[in-house]
Scaffold this active site. Structure first.
Site, mmCIF file in Angstrom:
data_model
loop_
_atom_site.group_PDB
_atom_site.id
_atom_site.type_symbol
_atom_site.label_atom_id
_atom_site.label_comp_id
_atom_site.label_asym_id
_atom_site.label_seq_id
_atom_site.Cartn_x
_atom_site.Cartn_y
_atom_site.Cartn_z
ATOM 1 N N ASP A 39 0.482 -1.146 -0.231
ATOM 2 C CA ASP A 39 0.232 -0.258 0.089
ATOM 3 C C ASP A 39 1.341 1.607 0.051
ATOM 4 O O ASP A 39 2.293 1.218 0.684
ATOM 5 C CB ASP A 39 -1.304 -0.078 1.279
ATOM 6 C CG ASP A 39 -2.193 0.754 0.885
ATOM 7 O OD1 ASP A 39 -1.849 1.475 0.128
ATOM 8 O OD2 ASP A 39 -3.116 0.865 1.079
HETATM 9 C C1 BGC Z 1 -4.707 3.448 -0.094
HETATM 10 C C2 BGC Z 1 -4.591 2.146 -1.212
HETATM 11 C C3 BGC Z 1 -4.657 3.119 -2.785
HETATM 12 C C4 BGC Z 1 -3.222 3.788 -2.762
HETATM 13 C C5 BGC Z 1 -3.133 5.067 -3.589
HETATM 14 C C6 BGC Z 1 -3.765 3.833 -0.466
HETATM 15 O O1 BGC Z 1 -3.865 4.929 0.656
HETATM 16 O O2 BGC Z 1 -4.614 2.493 1.063
HETATM 17 O O3 BGC Z 1 -5.908 1.789 -1.384
HETATM 18 O O4 BGC Z 1 -4.947 2.085 -3.620
HETATM 19 O O5 BGC Z 1 -4.088 5.060 -1.824
HETATM 20 O O6 BGC Z 1 -3.885 5.331 -3.804
#
Ligand code: BGC
Length: 740
Positions: free
Chosen positions: A289
């Site tokens: 993530d």
């Molecule tokens: C989120 C993810 C997301 C990523 C990219 C993160 O903060 O938890 O679900 O895909 O950001 O935007």
């Protein structure tokens, strides 16, 4: 291309690649933001916080953003230092980064990942709302539309579906989840992954099951918080949708932010390698993530970012999303003899394999703004979004008030009714909230002839009581009132946990005053989570409540369809609505206790709230009524290697056409481990004309009646089971059957 051909091409590429280029493949970058004013730091995080806290308006935020420039990292792309990109939503800029990567020495195409959660430019309802339709076909429609719009815009990798089972209304990301039930979430997972992979004209697309694993169990419903659950709970509740996605061949899995029983998921080898790859059979690549690799330092599990990079890669986290720790430290770790180069090779190979599998080397992306303009937000896509959105609206209460017919003057009250951004909702960064149809607009456009729709703001989600008097006065003179209450887009989603589940600000106060006015009315909820709205449910002055979630681009039209009766609501909740936040996590399939809640004092319950939830899982009304009868088990003998076949009759006993979601639950009466009081095993959406009756037949294999024991072995035990078939997790017909 066959598997063998892919491997050969990867071998050939790897031979030509430098170590830096291999590391580049597992480095996922996003644009860097720089402020054009000398000496001013672009601190977007703080600006977002200020906006969420209401300290600055959205307009001010946009003005500040306008002072910023994006550095697209074109030099790094040309140097082959970036193999994957994320968080870029502008088509022209996407074309620039794609072109820059093609200028790199080996011209390796870029993986362009975007959070396509609810559609690309045409925004569909939130995932929690989508789940409420209990209709896999609708998820396929969403994916098909999103895929078409995303692919033409240059995106080749979707950072979804989000598959976190969520049982706590306080958690903001419950809005992105399919809800509290592992079976329903698994059905949705399978359909979405299969549709992303389908080659129906637009080509298959890489998709991501996220967030692995058990992110939904964040302690206290607080985002990013520690998760402490038994392995048995992990297997039984949180893994099933991921298993379904892996079985459907999902390409990528995103490791989650939190620590699961003491180890951050991004650096948990038992989770990412032993369980996900070796046991579940996952064959794609794992992406972290955002910045989760470097967060190993704040977790206190790595001494510095170099160690975080090493631990994450060794655990099986192939791609580093935006920490830049792989880019900054992996080469040095190899040079210092602290990391085998082979580990980098394995991860880079996994990314290259996907690029080849999806033909990215062979079909070059051609940027065509005219073509994009024709496809995104087209009339056709908007019509699909409307048709889908209306099927996600849940009728929670109706004392003969809805649908609205023959009313001359309808008054709409509430700032959310006219707020494009709130109605578009969270996780819609790729969308254009300016194109959203508001509730006021939707009602005006679709009202029957002779009906006049007027609007007064009256109340909002923050504390002001300024508009109360004017709105209440106007309400006295209306024939029907539509009051819209709930949450803005920023009140759910990531980093949007809430400790209080009541309507915020003075909303309740206003609605209770409004309830005293003797004019028929409906309250429409716009929100991302189950809210504690007991005072509305109980109040006789409020004749109807519609859960309209955040419906996206076609919000107002979809609401109008339901309100005026062009569509008879059929959706049912996939999360339990608790009476109060203090009951969370509250979910229907909780284990049996030794003292089930009842009137006797020494039973499991809270003293100050009802035992029953406000609205149970599976609940939702219709403008018609349905009667269930003649539940029957058809299989004469159910053995461990056979199937359970059963049947129920459902009749439309009202006077209009309607659709019903028929739900089948079981309960294992005596087992080697304490079992849930009910477990959803099947469902079916049926359509019935007035007076029509249908037989609904279900079959499930005996193997589906088992469970994971304390050693996480799956066991199926003979014995007596309860079988329930009904309209929700509380009501329904009951009988027993024996598994021999
Ligand atoms: C989120 C993810 C997301 C990523 C990219 C993160 O903060 O938890 O679900 O895909 O950001 O935007």
């Amino acid at each position: 291309m066959t598997r063998k051909e892919i491997e050969q091409r990867v071998d050939a590429l790897m031979e030509q690649m430098t170590l830096e280029e291999k590391i580049g493949q597992i480095n996922q970058a996003s644009p860097a933001t720089v402020c054009t004013l000398p000496g001013v730091e672009a601190d977007i995080d703080s600006w977002v916080t200020e906006m969420m806290e209401g300290k600055i308006s959205e307009q001010k935020f946009q003005e500040r953003l306008a002072m910023c420039e994006e550095n697209l990292r074109l030099d790094e792309l040309e140097a082959g230092e970036i193999g994957c990109f994320v968080n870029l939503y502008d088509d022209a800029k996407l074309a620039q980064v794609i072109a820059a990567s093609k200028k790199s020495r080996l011209q390796i195409p870029l993986l362009v990942g975007v959070d396509v959660i609810r559609g690309y430019r045409t925004i569909f309802p939130t995932p929690l709302a989508m789940a409420a339709a209990w209709d896999p076909k609708l998820h396929r429609k969403l994916v098909k539309t999103a895929k078409k719009e995303a692919i033409v815009s240059g995106v080749n990798w979707v950072l979804g579906p989000m598959l976190d089972v969520a049982r706590d209304g306080r958690w903001g990301r419950i809005v992105e989840s399919p809800g509290e039930d592992p079976y329903l979430a698994s059905v949705i997972a399978k359909e979405m992954v299969e549709e992303y992979h389908a080659d129906n004209g637009d080509g298959p697309m890489i998709c991501t099951a996220k967030h692995f694993a058990a992110y939904g169990a964040a302690s206290g419903g607080q985002d990013y918080n520690t998760v402490s659950i038994s392995m048995q709970q992990l297997y039984e509740t949180y893994l099933p949708p991921f298993r379904a996605a892996v079985d459907a061949g999902v390409d990528c899995v995103m490791s989650a932010f939190h620590d699961l029983n003491g180890i951050p998921c991004v650096c948990d080898k038992e989770l990412l390698t032993d369980l996900l790859r070796d046991e579940m059979g996952f064959q794609g690549f794992v992406v972290s993530d955002a910045e989760a690799v470097k967060q190993c330092v704040s977790h206190g599990i790595s001494g510095d970012e170099a160690e975080a990079a090493k631990m994450s890669l060794l655990a099986g986290n192939d791609v580093d999303m935006t920490s830049y720790d792989y880019r900054n430290y992996l080469k040095k770790l190899v040079e210092d003899g602290q990391l085998e180069e082979e580990v980098i090779h394995t991860a880079a190979r996994r990314v290259l394999e996907k690029k080849l599998e999806y033909g990215l080397f062979d079909k070059e992306y051609v940027y065509d703004p005219e073509k994009i303009r024709k496809i995104v937000l087209s009339e056709e896509h908007r019509a699909i979004a409307r048709e889908v959105a209306r099927q996600t609206i849940v009728l929670l209460k109706n004392e003969d008030v809805l649908p609205v017919r023959e009313k001359k003057r309808i008054l709409v009250i509430g700032e959310l009714a006219d707020d494009k951004e709130a109605l578009t909702g969270p996780w819609a960064f790729t969308g254009d909230s300016g194109k959203t149809v508001t509730i006021v607009e939707g009602l005006q456009k679709n009202a029957p002839e002779g009906t006049e729709i007027s609007y007064v703001k009256g109340f909002g989600v923050h504390d002001s009581r300024e508009g109360f008097a004017e709105a209440l006065e106007k309400a006295e003179n209306a024939d029907f009132i539509v009051a819209v209450a709930g949450e803005t887009a920023f009140m759910s989603g990531e980093a949007a946990s809430r400790a209080d589940l009541h309507l915020s600000g003075a909303q309740e106060e206003f609605l209770l005053k409004l309830a005293g006015i003797d004019v028929p009315k409906a309250v429409l909820l716009v929100n991302g989570r189950p809210l504690a709205i007991g005072c509305l449910k109980e109040n006789v002055g409020i004749g109807a409540i519609l859960e309209t979630w955040h419906l996206g681009t076609e919000s107002g039209n979809a609401v109008a369809d339901v309100l005026f009766g062009a569509y008879n609501p059929s959706a049912k909740l996939t999360v339990t609505f608790a009476n109060e936040a203090g009951q969370e996590p509250m979910y229907y399939n909780h284990p049996n206790t030794g003292k089930p809640g009842g009137s006797f004092r020494f039973t499991s319950k809270y003293q100050d709230v009802p035992i029953e939830p406000l609205y149970p899982f599976g609940y939702g009304l219709s403008y018609t009524t349905f009667q269930y009868s003649e539940l029957e088990v058809l299989t004469p003998e159910i053995r461990l290697d056979s199937e359970l076949n059963c049947r129920v009759k459902v009749k439309n006993t009202g006077d209009c056409f309607g659709e019903e979601i028929v739900q089948l639950y079981i309960h294992d009466k005596v087992a080697g481990c304490v079992r849930p009081v009910k477990e959803l095993k099947r469902f079916m959406k049926i359509a019935l004309q007035p007076g029509e009756q249908k037989e609904c037949e279900f079959s499930l294999s005996a193997a589906e009646l088992g469970y994971y024991d304390r050693s996480c072995n799956y066991v199926v035990e003979p014995g007596t089971f309860d079988l329930y078939i009904g309209p929700d997790s509380r009501e329904g017909l009951h009988m027993e059957f024996e598994l021999k």
